[in-house]
Design an enzyme around this catalytic site. Structure first.
Site, short mmCIF file in Angstrom:
data_model
loop_
_atom_site.label_atom_id
_atom_site.label_comp_id
_atom_site.label_asym_id
_atom_site.label_seq_id
_atom_site.Cartn_x
_atom_site.Cartn_y
_atom_site.Cartn_z
N ASP A 80 0.88 -1.16 0.00
CA ASP A 80 0.00 0.00 0.00
C ASP A 80 0.92 1.21 0.00
OD1 ASP A 80 -2.39 1.59 0.37
OD2 ASP A 80 -1.81 1.76 2.48
N ARG A 81 0.41 2.38 -0.39
CA ARG A 81 1.28 3.56 -0.43
C ARG A 81 1.17 4.41 0.83
NH1 ARG A 81 0.63 8.81 -4.19
NH2 ARG A 81 -0.46 9.41 -2.29
N ASP A 82 0.05 5.10 0.98
CA ASP A 82 -0.10 6.06 2.08
C ASP A 82 -0.13 5.35 3.43
OD1 ASP A 82 -0.24 8.01 0.12
OD2 ASP A 82 -2.43 8.02 0.08
#
Length: 187
Positions: A12-14
């Site tokens: 996942d990024r954030d």
């Protein structure tokens, strides 16, 4: 040469790679990576792991930022990882809002299927999914991925709830996960 699913790490990024915000990450200036996460991605990549990113970006549907702004954030991410000696093989994102009835917004597995298709994999079973929320892990588990919750971003709150984490490994952050994976602690 085809990628072995166990050599694929989907992030996942954030909240995993960069700081998260309840007000959304709306500009390149607001996109602040965790230095240890950039280095962890590079270490995984240098060790032979394929790293991909699957990220919900409903701020686009909400009109908070454009796909061009998102592209600049992802270009910066790729640049930082490459400068550290690594590579991100694919970044898949969902630009839809929660009410758009798309098939890509996590916890649905559409983004992961996009990564699977882009990397020409027959299956994602045995791959790793690393996220800071239950929906990240649910998307991965729907594809047979091994789930890892990091306590950065929303991860501490997710861990405190304890719901749906029965099969998840829990790490302080992406760097701790990378350390353990590279040491063979999860075999």
């Amino acid at each position: 040469m085809p990628i072995a699913p166990q050599q694929l790490v989907i992030l996942d990024r954030d909240g995993v790679i960069n700081q998260d915000s309840d007000a959304y990450i709306k500009s390149l200036e607001e996109w602040i990576p965790y230095p240890s996460a950039i280095e962890a991605i590079a270490r995984l990549s240098r060790a032979g792991f394929t790293v991909a990113v699957a990220t919900n970006q409903s701020g686009i549907a909400r009109g908070y930022y454009s796909e061009a702004v998102l592209a600049r954030m992802h270009a910066r991410l790729n640049s930082l990882v490459e400068d550290a000696g690594g590579r991100i093989a694919n970044i898949a994102y969902c630009p839809h809002g929660p009410d758009d009835a798309c098939s890509c917004r996590k916890p649905l597995p559409g983004l992961l299927h996009d990564i699977q298709k882009a990397l020409e994999l027959n299956s994602l079973a045995g791959s790793w999914i690393v996220g800071d929320s239950l929906r990240d892990l649910q998307a991965g588990e729907a594809c047979g991925c091994r789930a890892v919750l990091v306590k950065t971003g929303k991860g501490e709150k997710t861990a405190a709830k304890g719901v749906g984490l029965e099969h998840a490994l829990i790490c302080a952050d992406l760097a701790e996960f990378a350390d353990a994976l590279l040491a063979g602690d999860f075999d």
